[in-house]
Design a protein around this motif. Structure first.
Motif, PDB file in Angstrom:
ATOM      1  N   LEU A   1       1.015  -1.075  -0.065  1.00 28.76           N
ATOM      2  CA  LEU A   1       0.104   0.131   0.082  1.00 28.76           C
ATOM      3  C   LEU A   1       0.649   1.196  -0.176  1.00 28.76           C
ATOM      4  CD1 LEU A   1      -2.740  -0.794   2.305  1.00 28.76           C
ATOM      5  CD2 LEU A   1      -3.248  -0.738   0.059  1.00 28.76           C
ATOM      6  N   ILE A   2       0.425   2.296  -0.809  1.00 34.28           N
ATOM      7  CA  ILE A   2       1.163   3.317  -0.711  1.00 34.28           C
ATOM      8  C   ILE A   2       0.285   4.596  -0.241  1.00 34.28           C
ATOM      9  CG2 ILE A   2       2.090   5.256  -2.275  1.00 34.28           C
ATOM     10  CD1 ILE A   2       2.352   2.901  -4.465  1.00 34.28           C
ATOM     11  N   TYR A   3       0.918   5.141   0.793  1.00 34.85           N
ATOM     12  CA  TYR A   3       0.044   6.264   1.392  1.00 34.85           C
ATOM     13  C   TYR A   3       0.801   7.576   0.987  1.00 34.85           C
ATOM     14  CZ  TYR A   3      -1.379   2.631   4.590  1.00 34.85           C
ATOM     15  OH  TYR A   3      -2.087   1.543   5.254  1.00 34.85           O
ATOM     16  N   MET A   4       0.053   8.859   0.327  1.00 33.37           N
ATOM     17  CA  MET A   4       0.309   9.662  -0.159  1.00 33.37           C
ATOM     18  C   MET A   4      -0.335  10.905   0.582  1.00 33.37           C
ATOM     19  SD  MET A   4      -0.568  11.161  -3.978  1.00 33.37           S
ATOM     20  CE  MET A   4      -0.284   9.775  -4.768  1.00 33.37           C
ATOM     21  N   GLY A   5       0.551  11.826   0.987  1.00 33.23           N
ATOM     22  CA  GLY A   5      -0.021  13.235   1.700  1.00 33.23           C
ATOM     23  C   GLY A   5      -0.307  14.344   0.738  1.00 33.23           C
ATOM     24  N   LEU A   6      -1.676  14.560   0.297  1.00 32.62           N
ATOM     25  CA  LEU A   6      -1.771  15.060  -0.749  1.00 32.62           C
ATOM     26  C   LEU A   6      -2.796  16.520  -0.196  1.00 32.62           C
ATOM     27  CD1 LEU A   6      -1.638  14.855  -3.753  1.00 32.62           C
ATOM     28  CD2 LEU A   6      -4.330  14.147  -3.906  1.00 32.62           C
TER      29      LEU A   6
ATOM     30  N   ASP B   1      -4.168  18.485   2.365  1.00 32.31           N
ATOM     31  CA  ASP B   1      -4.684  18.444   3.578  1.00 32.31           C
ATOM     32  C   ASP B   1      -5.355  17.007   3.928  1.00 32.31           C
ATOM     33  OD1 ASP B   1      -6.969  18.178   2.042  1.00 32.31           O
ATOM     34  OD2 ASP B   1      -8.085  19.943   3.106  1.00 32.31           O
ATOM     35  N   HIS B   2      -4.792  16.113   3.117  1.00 35.18           N
ATOM     36  CA  HIS B   2      -5.538  14.642   3.292  1.00 35.18           C
ATOM     37  C   HIS B   2      -4.718  13.621   2.626  1.00 35.18           C
ATOM     38  CE1 HIS B   2      -6.920  15.451  -0.960  1.00 35.18           C
ATOM     39  NE2 HIS B   2      -6.977  14.069  -0.806  1.00 35.18           N
ATOM     40  N   VAL B   3      -4.813  12.363   3.051  1.00 34.41           N
ATOM     41  CA  VAL B   3      -3.950  11.228   2.970  1.00 34.41           C
ATOM     42  C   VAL B   3      -5.141  10.609   1.819  1.00 34.41           C
ATOM     43  CG1 VAL B   3      -3.192   8.940   3.458  1.00 34.41           C
ATOM     44  CG2 VAL B   3      -2.935  10.900   4.902  1.00 34.41           C
ATOM     45  N   GLU B   4      -4.238   9.931   0.642  1.00 35.09           N
ATOM     46  CA  GLU B   4      -4.983   9.130  -0.189  1.00 35.09           C
ATOM     47  C   GLU B   4      -3.982   7.910  -0.299  1.00 35.09           C
ATOM     48  OE1 GLU B   4      -5.664  10.716  -3.889  1.00 35.09           O
ATOM     49  OE2 GLU B   4      -6.953  12.427  -3.219  1.00 35.09           O
TER      50      GLU B   4
ATOM     51  N   SER C   1     -10.417   5.010  -1.513  1.00 31.37           N
ATOM     52  CA  SER C   1     -11.044   5.919  -0.978  1.00 31.37           C
ATOM     53  C   SER C   1     -10.103   7.159  -0.296  1.00 31.37           C
ATOM     54  CB  SER C   1     -12.355   5.636  -0.193  1.00 31.37           C
ATOM     55  OG  SER C   1     -13.331   4.831  -0.479  1.00 31.37           O
ATOM     56  N   PRO C   2     -10.240   8.487  -0.673  1.00 34.08           N
ATOM     57  CA  PRO C   2      -9.192   9.204   0.077  1.00 34.08           C
ATOM     58  C   PRO C   2      -9.763   9.225   1.604  1.00 34.08           C
ATOM     59  CG  PRO C   2     -10.735  10.397  -1.454  1.00 34.08           C
ATOM     60  CD  PRO C   2     -11.176   8.883  -1.339  1.00 34.08           C
ATOM     61  N   TRP C   3      -8.797   9.462   2.402  1.00 35.08           N
ATOM     62  CA  TRP C   3      -9.164   9.800   3.814  1.00 35.08           C
ATOM     63  C   TRP C   3      -9.675  11.084   4.194  1.00 35.08           C
ATOM     64  CZ3 TRP C   3      -4.681   7.415   7.019  1.00 35.08           C
ATOM     65  CH2 TRP C   3      -4.604   5.848   6.878  1.00 35.08           C
ATOM     66  N   LYS C   4     -10.534  11.170   5.262  1.00 42.91           N
ATOM     67  CA  LYS C   4     -10.979  12.515   5.574  1.00 42.91           C
ATOM     68  C   LYS C   4      -9.846  13.423   5.885  1.00 42.91           C
ATOM     69  CE  LYS C   4     -14.351  14.610   8.773  1.00 42.91           C
ATOM     70  NZ  LYS C   4     -15.434  14.416   9.961  1.00 42.91           N
ATOM     71  N   SER C   5      -9.973  14.823   5.589  1.00 41.75           N
ATOM     72  CA  SER C   5      -9.108  15.667   6.050  1.00 41.75           C
ATOM     73  C   SER C   5      -9.237  16.172   7.424  1.00 41.75           C
ATOM     74  CB  SER C   5      -9.098  17.096   5.096  1.00 41.75           C
ATOM     75  OG  SER C   5      -8.519  18.164   5.423  1.00 41.75           O
ATOM     76  N   PRO C   6      -8.149  16.101   8.169  1.00 37.78           N
ATOM     77  CA  PRO C   6      -8.277  16.844   9.730  1.00 37.78           C
ATOM     78  C   PRO C   6      -8.573  18.229   9.525  1.00 37.78           C
ATOM     79  CG  PRO C   6      -5.908  16.825   8.936  1.00 37.78           C
ATOM     80  CD  PRO C   6      -6.768  15.929   7.778  1.00 37.78           C
ATOM     81  N   GLY C   7      -8.638  18.788   8.562  1.00 39.54           N
ATOM     82  CA  GLY C   7      -9.141  20.321   8.461  1.00 39.54           C
ATOM     83  C   GLY C   7      -8.518  21.118   7.425  1.00 39.54           C
TER      84      GLY C   7
ATOM     85  N   LYS D   1      -5.334   1.682  10.017  1.00 39.38           N
ATOM     86  CA  LYS D   1      -5.344   1.536   8.709  1.00 39.38           C
ATOM     87  C   LYS D   1      -6.318   1.934   7.578  1.00 39.38           C
ATOM     88  CE  LYS D   1      -3.716  -2.551   9.363  1.00 39.38           C
ATOM     89  NZ  LYS D   1      -3.189  -4.134   8.937  1.00 39.38           N
ATOM     90  N   THR D   2      -7.517   1.977   8.499  1.00 38.49           N
ATOM     91  CA  THR D   2      -8.700   2.529   7.576  1.00 38.49           C
ATOM     92  C   THR D   2      -8.906   3.789   7.432  1.00 38.49           C
ATOM     93  OG1 THR D   2     -10.163   2.673   9.396  1.00 38.49           O
ATOM     94  CG2 THR D   2      -9.812   0.206   8.479  1.00 38.49           C
ATOM     95  N   GLY D   3      -7.908   4.624   7.968  1.00 37.79           N
ATOM     96  CA  GLY D   3      -8.110   6.062   7.962  1.00 37.79           C
ATOM     97  C   GLY D   3      -9.080   6.838   9.249  1.00 37.79           C
ATOM     98  N   ALA D   4      -9.242   5.976  10.243  1.00 38.73           N
ATOM     99  CA  ALA D   4     -10.103   6.376  11.432  1.00 38.73           C
ATOM    100  C   ALA D   4      -9.027   7.238  12.409  1.00 38.73           C
ATOM    101  CB  ALA D   4     -10.794   5.434  12.006  1.00 38.73           C
TER     102      ALA D   4
END
Length: 346
Positions: free
Chosen positions: A125-130, A132-135, A145-151, A182-185
Protein backbone atom coordinates in the motif's frame (compact mmCIF):
# COMPACT_ATOMS: atom_id res chain seq x y z
CA UNK A 1 6.70 27.00 -9.76
CA UNK A 2 3.05 26.04 -10.04
CA UNK A 3 0.92 27.07 -7.11
CA UNK A 4 -1.79 24.93 -5.57
CA UNK A 5 -4.09 24.90 -2.58
CA UNK A 6 -1.30 23.17 -0.69
CA UNK A 7 1.11 25.95 -1.58
CA UNK A 8 -1.42 28.54 -0.39
CA UNK A 9 -1.82 26.74 2.91
CA UNK A 10 1.95 26.68 3.25
CA UNK A 11 1.99 30.47 2.83
CA UNK A 12 -0.61 30.74 5.59
CA UNK A 13 1.48 28.42 7.74
CA UNK A 14 4.51 30.66 7.41
CA UNK A 15 2.51 33.71 8.36
CA UNK A 16 0.83 32.05 11.33
CA UNK A 17 3.95 30.68 12.97
CA UNK A 18 6.46 33.36 12.07
CA UNK A 19 5.95 35.19 15.35
CA UNK A 20 6.91 32.08 17.31
CA UNK A 21 9.78 31.41 14.95
CA UNK A 22 11.25 34.87 15.49
CA UNK A 23 12.10 33.90 19.05
CA UNK A 24 13.85 30.77 17.86
CA UNK A 25 15.74 32.70 15.19
CA UNK A 26 16.85 35.28 17.76
CA UNK A 27 18.14 32.47 19.95
CA UNK A 28 20.06 30.92 17.06
CA UNK A 29 21.54 34.28 16.13
CA UNK A 30 22.57 34.79 19.72
CA UNK A 31 24.39 31.47 19.75
CA UNK A 32 26.26 32.42 16.59
CA UNK A 33 28.12 35.35 18.14
CA UNK A 34 31.07 36.58 16.08
CA UNK A 35 33.53 36.73 18.97
CA UNK A 36 34.56 33.11 18.56
CA UNK A 37 34.48 32.67 22.34
CA UNK A 38 30.92 31.40 22.85
CA UNK A 39 28.00 29.98 20.89
CA UNK A 40 29.02 28.60 17.51
CA UNK A 41 32.52 30.01 17.62
CA UNK A 42 32.15 31.87 14.33
CA UNK A 43 34.69 34.62 13.82
CA UNK A 44 34.06 38.02 12.26
CA UNK A 45 35.25 36.55 8.96
CA UNK A 46 32.01 34.57 8.65
CA UNK A 47 32.56 33.52 5.01
CA UNK A 48 35.91 32.03 5.89
CA UNK A 49 34.56 30.10 8.86
CA UNK A 50 31.51 28.77 7.03
CA UNK A 51 33.93 27.22 4.56
CA UNK A 52 35.45 25.41 7.51
CA UNK A 53 32.01 24.24 8.62
CA UNK A 54 31.40 22.73 5.19
CA UNK A 55 34.50 20.55 5.48
CA UNK A 56 34.74 17.45 7.68
CA UNK A 57 37.48 15.35 9.16
CA UNK A 58 37.78 12.51 6.60
CA UNK A 59 37.49 10.02 9.45
CA UNK A 60 33.91 11.23 10.06
CA UNK A 61 32.74 10.41 6.53
CA UNK A 62 31.12 6.99 6.71
CA UNK A 63 29.65 6.71 3.20
CA UNK A 64 30.69 6.87 -0.45
CA UNK A 65 28.49 7.89 -3.35
CA UNK A 66 28.08 4.50 -4.98
CA UNK A 67 26.09 5.03 -8.19
CA UNK A 68 25.19 7.60 -10.77
CA UNK A 69 22.38 9.91 -9.61
CA UNK A 70 18.87 9.06 -10.78
CA UNK A 71 17.22 11.91 -12.69
CA UNK A 72 13.58 12.02 -11.60
CA UNK A 73 12.33 14.14 -14.49
CA UNK A 74 10.27 16.22 -12.06
CA UNK A 75 10.21 20.00 -12.09
CA UNK A 76 9.71 19.89 -8.32
CA UNK A 77 10.61 16.71 -6.43
CA UNK A 78 9.43 16.70 -2.81
CA UNK A 79 9.68 13.33 -1.05
CA UNK A 80 11.28 9.89 -1.28
CA UNK A 81 10.60 6.39 0.08
CA UNK A 82 12.05 2.92 -0.47
CA UNK A 83 10.07 -0.32 -0.19
CA UNK A 84 11.19 -3.72 1.11
CA UNK A 85 12.20 -4.82 -2.40
CA UNK A 86 14.49 -1.83 -2.89
CA UNK A 87 12.20 0.06 -5.26
CA UNK A 88 12.53 3.84 -5.00
CA UNK A 89 9.42 6.04 -4.86
CA UNK A 90 9.71 9.77 -5.54
CA UNK A 91 6.85 12.24 -5.14
CA UNK A 92 6.88 15.39 -7.23
CA UNK A 93 4.81 17.61 -9.51
CA UNK A 94 1.46 15.75 -9.66
CA UNK A 95 2.72 12.18 -9.55
CA UNK A 96 4.74 9.49 -7.85
CA UNK A 97 7.44 7.81 -9.92
CA UNK A 98 8.72 4.34 -9.07
CA UNK A 99 12.30 3.40 -9.98
CA UNK A 100 13.91 -0.03 -9.76
CA UNK A 101 17.15 -0.49 -7.86
CA UNK A 102 19.17 0.19 -11.02
CA UNK A 103 17.49 3.56 -11.52
CA UNK A 104 15.14 2.53 -14.31
CA UNK A 105 11.67 4.06 -14.28
CA UNK A 106 9.13 1.27 -13.83
CA UNK A 107 5.90 3.12 -13.13
CA UNK A 108 4.29 6.56 -12.85
CA UNK A 109 1.27 7.04 -10.59
CA UNK A 110 -0.77 10.14 -11.43
CA UNK A 111 -2.05 12.18 -8.48
CA UNK A 112 -4.97 14.58 -8.23
CA UNK A 113 -2.71 17.27 -6.82
CA UNK A 114 0.85 17.87 -5.67
CA UNK A 115 2.00 15.18 -3.19
CA UNK A 116 4.24 16.45 -0.41
CA UNK A 117 4.95 13.17 1.43
CA UNK A 118 4.58 9.41 1.06
CA UNK A 119 5.17 6.07 2.72
CA UNK A 120 5.09 2.49 1.40
CA UNK A 121 3.85 -0.37 3.58
CA UNK A 122 5.14 -3.94 3.59
CA UNK A 123 1.93 -5.08 1.89
CA UNK A 124 2.49 -2.70 -1.01
CA UNK A 125 0.00 0.00 0.00
CA UNK A 126 1.18 3.50 -0.88
CA UNK A 127 0.18 6.34 1.43
CA UNK A 128 0.33 9.80 -0.14
CA UNK A 129 -0.03 13.15 1.63
CA UNK A 130 -1.94 15.32 -0.81
CA UNK A 131 -2.36 18.83 0.56
CA UNK A 132 -4.70 18.49 3.54
CA UNK A 133 -5.52 14.75 3.35
CA UNK A 134 -4.13 11.26 2.82
CA UNK A 135 -4.84 9.10 -0.21
CA UNK A 136 -4.04 5.39 -0.38
CA UNK A 137 -3.13 3.32 -3.43
CA UNK A 138 -3.20 -0.48 -3.44
CA UNK A 139 -0.45 -2.77 -4.75
CA UNK A 140 -1.91 -2.38 -8.26
CA UNK A 141 -1.53 1.40 -7.83
CA UNK A 142 -5.29 1.89 -7.90
CA UNK A 143 -6.57 4.64 -5.63
CA UNK A 144 -8.80 3.62 -2.75
CA UNK A 145 -11.12 6.07 -0.97
CA UNK A 146 -9.32 9.23 0.17
CA UNK A 147 -9.18 9.76 3.93
CA UNK A 148 -11.07 12.54 5.62
CA UNK A 149 -9.05 15.74 5.97
CA UNK A 150 -8.19 16.74 9.55
CA UNK A 151 -9.06 20.32 8.55
CA UNK A 152 -8.87 22.77 5.67
CA UNK A 153 -5.78 24.42 7.16
CA UNK A 154 -3.80 21.17 7.33
CA UNK A 155 -0.45 20.90 5.52
CA UNK A 156 0.69 17.28 5.63
CA UNK A 157 4.46 16.90 5.46
CA UNK A 158 5.29 13.36 6.60
CA UNK A 159 3.77 9.88 6.94
CA UNK A 160 5.22 7.03 9.03
CA UNK A 161 3.91 3.48 9.45
CA UNK A 162 4.18 1.17 12.43
CA UNK A 163 4.37 -2.62 12.20
CA UNK A 164 1.09 -2.74 14.15
CA UNK A 165 -0.70 -0.90 11.35
CA UNK A 166 -0.79 2.60 12.81
CA UNK A 167 -0.35 5.49 10.39
CA UNK A 168 1.21 8.68 11.76
CA UNK A 169 0.74 11.88 9.78
CA UNK A 170 2.54 15.16 10.52
CA UNK A 171 0.51 18.33 10.02
CA UNK A 172 2.96 21.24 9.87
CA UNK A 173 0.26 23.90 9.76
CA UNK A 174 -1.35 22.82 13.03
CA UNK A 175 1.96 21.60 14.51
CA UNK A 176 0.55 18.22 15.45
CA UNK A 177 0.97 14.52 14.62
CA UNK A 178 -2.24 12.59 13.97
CA UNK A 179 -2.45 8.85 14.60
CA UNK A 180 -4.79 6.88 12.33
CA UNK A 181 -5.66 3.23 12.02
CA UNK A 182 -5.18 1.54 8.64
CA UNK A 183 -8.75 2.40 7.60
CA UNK A 184 -8.19 6.13 8.06
CA UNK A 185 -10.03 6.48 11.37
CA UNK A 186 -8.39 9.05 13.62
CA UNK A 187 -7.21 7.54 16.92
CA UNK A 188 -5.51 10.42 18.72
CA UNK A 189 -3.39 13.55 18.30
CA UNK A 190 0.20 13.78 19.52
CA UNK A 191 2.26 16.79 20.52
CA UNK A 192 -0.21 19.46 21.55
CA UNK A 193 1.39 21.51 24.31
CA UNK A 194 0.34 20.18 27.68
CA UNK A 195 2.26 21.25 30.77
CA UNK A 196 0.53 18.67 32.98
CA UNK A 197 1.76 15.85 30.73
CA UNK A 198 5.16 17.52 30.21
CA UNK A 199 4.52 17.82 26.47
CA UNK A 200 6.56 20.83 25.24
CA UNK A 201 4.67 21.44 21.99
CA UNK A 202 6.14 21.52 18.50
CA UNK A 203 7.68 24.63 16.94
CA UNK A 204 7.35 24.36 13.15
CA UNK A 205 8.54 27.58 11.47
CA UNK A 206 8.34 26.18 7.90
CA UNK A 207 6.73 23.27 6.10
CA UNK A 208 9.33 20.70 7.22
CA UNK A 209 8.01 18.42 9.96
CA UNK A 210 9.01 14.75 9.89
CA UNK A 211 8.08 11.54 11.74
CA UNK A 212 9.51 8.01 11.94
CA UNK A 213 8.74 4.79 13.82
CA UNK A 214 11.71 2.64 14.93
CA UNK A 215 11.32 -0.95 16.07
CA UNK A 216 11.19 0.04 19.75
CA UNK A 217 7.53 0.95 19.30
CA UNK A 218 7.87 4.65 20.06
CA UNK A 219 7.32 7.54 17.69
CA UNK A 220 10.14 9.92 16.75
CA UNK A 221 9.12 13.44 15.72
CA UNK A 222 11.39 16.23 14.55
CA UNK A 223 10.75 19.42 16.54
CA UNK A 224 12.54 21.65 14.03
CA UNK A 225 12.18 24.97 15.86
CA UNK A 226 13.80 23.41 18.92
CA UNK A 227 16.53 21.77 16.79
CA UNK A 228 15.94 18.29 18.15
CA UNK A 229 14.17 14.94 17.72
CA UNK A 230 11.54 14.00 20.31
CA UNK A 231 10.23 10.59 21.40
CA UNK A 232 6.56 9.86 22.16
CA UNK A 233 4.48 6.85 22.99
CA UNK A 234 1.69 6.10 20.55
CA UNK A 235 -0.72 7.51 23.14
CA UNK A 236 1.12 10.84 23.09
CA UNK A 237 3.27 10.74 26.23
CA UNK A 238 6.56 12.62 25.83
CA UNK A 239 9.52 10.42 26.80
CA UNK A 240 12.81 12.08 25.86
CA UNK A 241 14.60 14.07 23.15
CA UNK A 242 18.02 14.39 21.57
CA UNK A 243 19.78 17.02 19.48
CA UNK A 244 21.27 20.42 20.23
CA UNK A 245 21.68 23.80 18.51
CA UNK A 246 25.19 24.03 17.07
CA UNK A 247 26.87 24.87 13.79
CA UNK A 248 29.35 22.13 14.67
CA UNK A 249 28.88 18.90 12.79
CA UNK A 250 27.44 17.08 15.80
CA UNK A 251 24.52 19.53 16.19
CA UNK A 252 21.78 21.20 14.16
CA UNK A 253 22.01 24.81 12.99
CA UNK A 254 19.80 27.49 11.50
CA UNK A 255 16.26 28.38 12.44
CA UNK A 256 14.71 24.92 12.10
CA UNK A 257 16.46 21.59 11.60
CA UNK A 258 16.71 18.72 10.90
CA UNK A 259 14.41 19.03 7.91
CA UNK A 260 13.95 15.28 7.44
CA UNK A 261 14.99 11.98 9.02
CA UNK A 262 15.08 8.30 8.04
CA UNK A 263 15.86 5.01 9.77
CA UNK A 264 18.66 2.57 8.98
CA UNK A 265 18.10 -1.19 9.45
CA UNK A 266 19.71 -1.06 12.92
CA UNK A 267 17.48 1.90 13.87
CA UNK A 268 20.28 4.45 13.61
CA UNK A 269 18.97 7.78 12.30
CA UNK A 270 19.86 9.58 9.08
CA UNK A 271 19.24 13.33 9.26
CA UNK A 272 19.03 16.01 6.56
CA UNK A 273 19.63 19.68 7.33
CA UNK A 274 18.65 22.57 5.10
CA UNK A 275 20.59 25.81 4.76
CA UNK A 276 23.98 24.23 5.35
CA UNK A 277 23.07 20.96 3.61
CA UNK A 278 24.38 18.08 5.70
CA UNK A 279 23.34 14.43 5.86
CA UNK A 280 24.52 12.74 9.05
CA UNK A 281 24.18 9.56 11.12
CA UNK A 282 23.13 9.36 14.78
CA UNK A 283 22.74 6.19 16.80
CA UNK A 284 19.44 5.02 18.27
CA UNK A 285 19.97 7.17 21.37
CA UNK A 286 20.88 10.28 19.38
CA UNK A 287 24.67 10.18 19.68
CA UNK A 288 26.44 11.59 16.63
CA UNK A 289 28.30 8.89 14.67
CA UNK A 290 29.40 10.43 11.38
CA UNK A 291 28.61 11.99 8.03
CA UNK A 292 27.02 10.69 4.86
CA UNK A 293 27.69 13.82 2.81
CA UNK A 294 28.20 17.52 3.31
CA UNK A 295 27.35 20.69 1.39
CA UNK A 296 30.43 20.67 -0.79
CA UNK A 297 29.44 17.23 -2.08
CA UNK A 298 25.67 17.73 -2.16
CA UNK A 299 25.44 21.30 -3.45
CA UNK A 300 28.83 22.38 -4.82
CA UNK A 301 27.19 24.96 -7.11
CA UNK A 302 25.33 26.77 -4.31
CA UNK A 303 26.70 29.43 -2.00
CA UNK A 304 27.21 28.19 1.55
CA UNK A 305 24.64 29.53 3.97
CA UNK A 306 23.09 29.00 7.38
CA UNK A 307 19.45 30.02 7.15
CA UNK A 308 18.53 32.02 10.22
CA UNK A 309 14.85 32.82 9.60
CA UNK A 310 11.75 30.94 8.42
CA UNK A 311 11.79 32.92 5.17
CA UNK A 312 15.33 31.81 4.38
CA UNK A 313 14.56 28.20 5.37
CA UNK A 314 11.23 27.96 3.59
CA UNK A 315 12.55 25.93 0.66
CA UNK A 316 15.52 23.76 -0.23
CA UNK A 317 15.26 20.94 2.28
CA UNK A 318 16.42 17.57 0.94
CA UNK A 319 14.57 14.37 1.81
CA UNK A 320 16.17 11.04 2.71
CA UNK A 321 15.35 7.32 2.82
CA UNK A 322 17.25 4.11 3.53
CA UNK A 323 16.80 0.50 2.45
CA UNK A 324 17.18 -2.82 4.24
CA UNK A 325 20.88 -3.03 3.25
CA UNK A 326 21.76 0.34 4.75
CA UNK A 327 22.01 2.24 1.48
CA UNK A 328 21.05 5.90 1.91
CA UNK A 329 19.04 7.69 -0.78
CA UNK A 330 19.14 11.48 -0.73
CA UNK A 331 16.52 13.35 -2.73
CA UNK A 332 18.24 16.44 -4.11
CA UNK A 333 15.36 18.89 -4.43
CA UNK A 334 17.68 21.43 -6.04
CA UNK A 335 18.50 19.29 -9.08
CA UNK A 336 15.51 16.94 -8.75
CA UNK A 337 17.58 13.79 -8.62
CA UNK A 338 18.28 10.91 -6.25
CA UNK A 339 21.81 10.51 -4.89
CA UNK A 340 22.85 7.06 -3.67
CA UNK A 341 25.33 6.39 -0.84
CA UNK A 342 26.63 3.13 0.57
CA UNK A 343 28.67 2.54 3.73
CA UNK A 344 32.41 2.61 3.20
CA UNK A 345 34.18 -0.71 3.31
CA UNK A 346 36.10 -0.96 6.55
Amino acid sequence: MKRSAGATRTDILIGVVIAAAVGVAVYCLATMRPTGTRGSGLSTDFAYDIEKLAAFDPDLIMYDESAEPIATGFEKARAIAVDSAGRIYVAGDKAIKVFDNTGGLSETIAAAGEPRCLAVAADGLIYMGLGDHVEVYNSDTKRTSPWKSPGDSAVLTSIALSKEGDVFVADASNQIVIRYDKTGAQLNRIGEKDTERNVPGFVVPSAYFDVAVPRDGMLRVVNPGRLRVETYTFDGDFEFSWGKPSVGVEGFCGCCNPANIALLPNDDFVTCEKGLNRVKIYDHDGRFKGVVAGPRQLTPDLALDICQSPKQCRFGGFDVAADSKGTVYVLDTHKNMVRIFDPKEM
